[in-house]
Design a protein around this motif. Structure first.
Motif, PDB file in Angstrom:
ATOM      1  N   SER A   1       0.246  83.947  77.888  1.00 18.18           N
ATOM      2  CA  SER A   1       1.398  83.101  77.552  1.00 18.18           C
ATOM      3  C   SER A   1       2.637  83.553  78.304  1.00 18.18           C
TER       4      SER A   1
ATOM      5  N   THR B   1      -5.673  83.602  83.081  1.00 20.87           N
ATOM      6  CA  THR B   1      -6.835  84.474  82.914  1.00 20.87           C
ATOM      7  C   THR B   1      -6.647  85.787  83.661  1.00 20.87           C
TER       8      THR B   1
ATOM      9  N   HIS C   1      -4.091  86.910  75.015  1.00 16.78           N
ATOM     10  CA  HIS C   1      -3.504  85.582  74.835  1.00 16.78           C
ATOM     11  C   HIS C   1      -1.987  85.639  74.965  1.00 16.78           C
TER      12      HIS C   1
ATOM     13  N   LEU D   1       0.034  82.480  68.057  1.00 15.23           N
ATOM     14  CA  LEU D   1      -0.522  83.580  68.841  1.00 15.23           C
ATOM     15  C   LEU D   1       0.005  84.928  68.366  1.00 15.23           C
TER      16      LEU D   1
ATOM     17  N   GLY E   1      -4.349  88.214  81.817  1.00 12.78           N
ATOM     18  CA  GLY E   1      -5.027  88.919  80.736  1.00 12.78           C
ATOM     19  C   GLY E   1      -5.967  89.989  81.244  1.00 12.78           C
TER      20      GLY E   1
ATOM     21  N   SER F   1     -10.346  81.010  76.648  1.00 14.56           N
ATOM     22  CA  SER F   1      -9.240  80.946  75.685  1.00 14.56           C
ATOM     23  C   SER F   1      -7.884  81.265  76.314  1.00 14.56           C
ATOM     24  N   ALA F   2      -7.804  82.287  77.177  1.00 19.19           N
ATOM     25  CA  ALA F   2      -6.519  82.603  77.808  1.00 19.19           C
ATOM     26  C   ALA F   2      -6.063  81.446  78.695  1.00 19.19           C
TER      27      ALA F   2
ATOM     28  N   VAL G   1      -4.753  78.605  76.468  1.00 17.87           N
ATOM     29  CA  VAL G   1      -3.413  78.896  75.959  1.00 17.87           C
ATOM     30  C   VAL G   1      -2.370  78.658  77.043  1.00 17.87           C
TER      31      VAL G   1
END
Length: 239
Positions: free
Chosen positions: A210, A130, A206, A191, A133, A164-165, A168
């Motif tokens: 990753s 997180t 995302h 992605l 991002g 979501s981050a 992933v």
């Protein structure tokens, strides 16, 4: 080879692939849940409850501002305030997305991660993904759209919340931990496809999340391999 024999051979290969790819992970999860039930995932249940609470509060006239003050992150915010809000931002559902999606992601991925990695490692990896991002959004806006991988200035006003981050990042880490390479590859392709089809802040975050987790796994993999090597002056651990 007859059609039936070819079909049987294909099913056999498919079963072997599934066992090799997912059996270690599923066995760990199933065994732990069978023994401990919901006591195996207290952090996950707390996260689901906190997310549901934030969802209810931010849709009330009295709750929207406190939730934003606690967990809303924007690239235009002062860095100190953004860093303080980032941990709770994982559990503030995005207003433009259905909350059941966030709850399902947390329940499934956080739950599996808590069982396989432990609660503190799960929280740490989720935070790393997180935070990566969040910092990218600030850097991208500062670069501007004319420079890759810059972002338009309007993205600085986007409220950047949701799990979501983190989801992933945790999914990729679990794939590395259990050597599910094909699943990791499929996730990365999805992605990239998401970003190509709809190039927005969320999709790019995302990918950055990753990349951050993949860098972490590369460091851990290198340390793991180094730990297997004999120390100088020793041969396979013997003097």
């Amino acid at each position: 080879m007859t059609e039936g024999a070819r079909g049987a051979a294909f099913r056999t290969r498919l079963r072997r692939f599934a066992r090799r790819e997912w059996a270690p992970l599923l066995t760990t999860v199933w065994t732990t849940l069978s023994e401990r039930r919901l006591r195996a995932v207290p952090m996950t249940l707390a996260a689901v409850g906190l997310t549901a609470l934030f969802q209810v509060a931010q849709n009330q006239p009295w709750g929207y501002r406190p939730v934003m003050d606690l967990g809303a992150v924007r690239a235009e915010d002062p860095l100190g305030a953004a860093l303080l809000r980032t941990p709770l931002s994982l559990f503030v559902p995005a207003l433009d997305l259905p909350v059941w999606g966030a709850l399902a992601q947390i329940l499934l991925v956080f739950g599996v991660a808590e069982i396989c990695l432990g609660r503190w490692r799960t929280l740490l990896i989720a935070y790393v993904a997180t935070l990566a991002g969040t910092l990218y959004a600030r850097i991208g806006v500062a670069l501007g759209p004319q420079v890759f991988p810059g972002l338009p200035a309007s993205d600085a006003e986007i409220v950047d919340t949701g799990p979501s981050a983190a989801v992933v990042g945790l999914a990729l880490f679990l794939c590395w931990r259990h050597r599910a390479w094909w699943t990791a590859g499929a996730l990365l392709l999805a992605l990239i496809g998401e970003c190509l089809v709809k190039d927005n802040l969320a999709g790019r975050e995302h990918l950055v999340a990753s990349a951050a987790v993949l860098a972490l796994t590369a460091v851990l993999e290198r340390r793991r391999r180094a730990g297997r090597r004999p120390r100088p002056g020793f041969r396979w651990g013997l003097p």
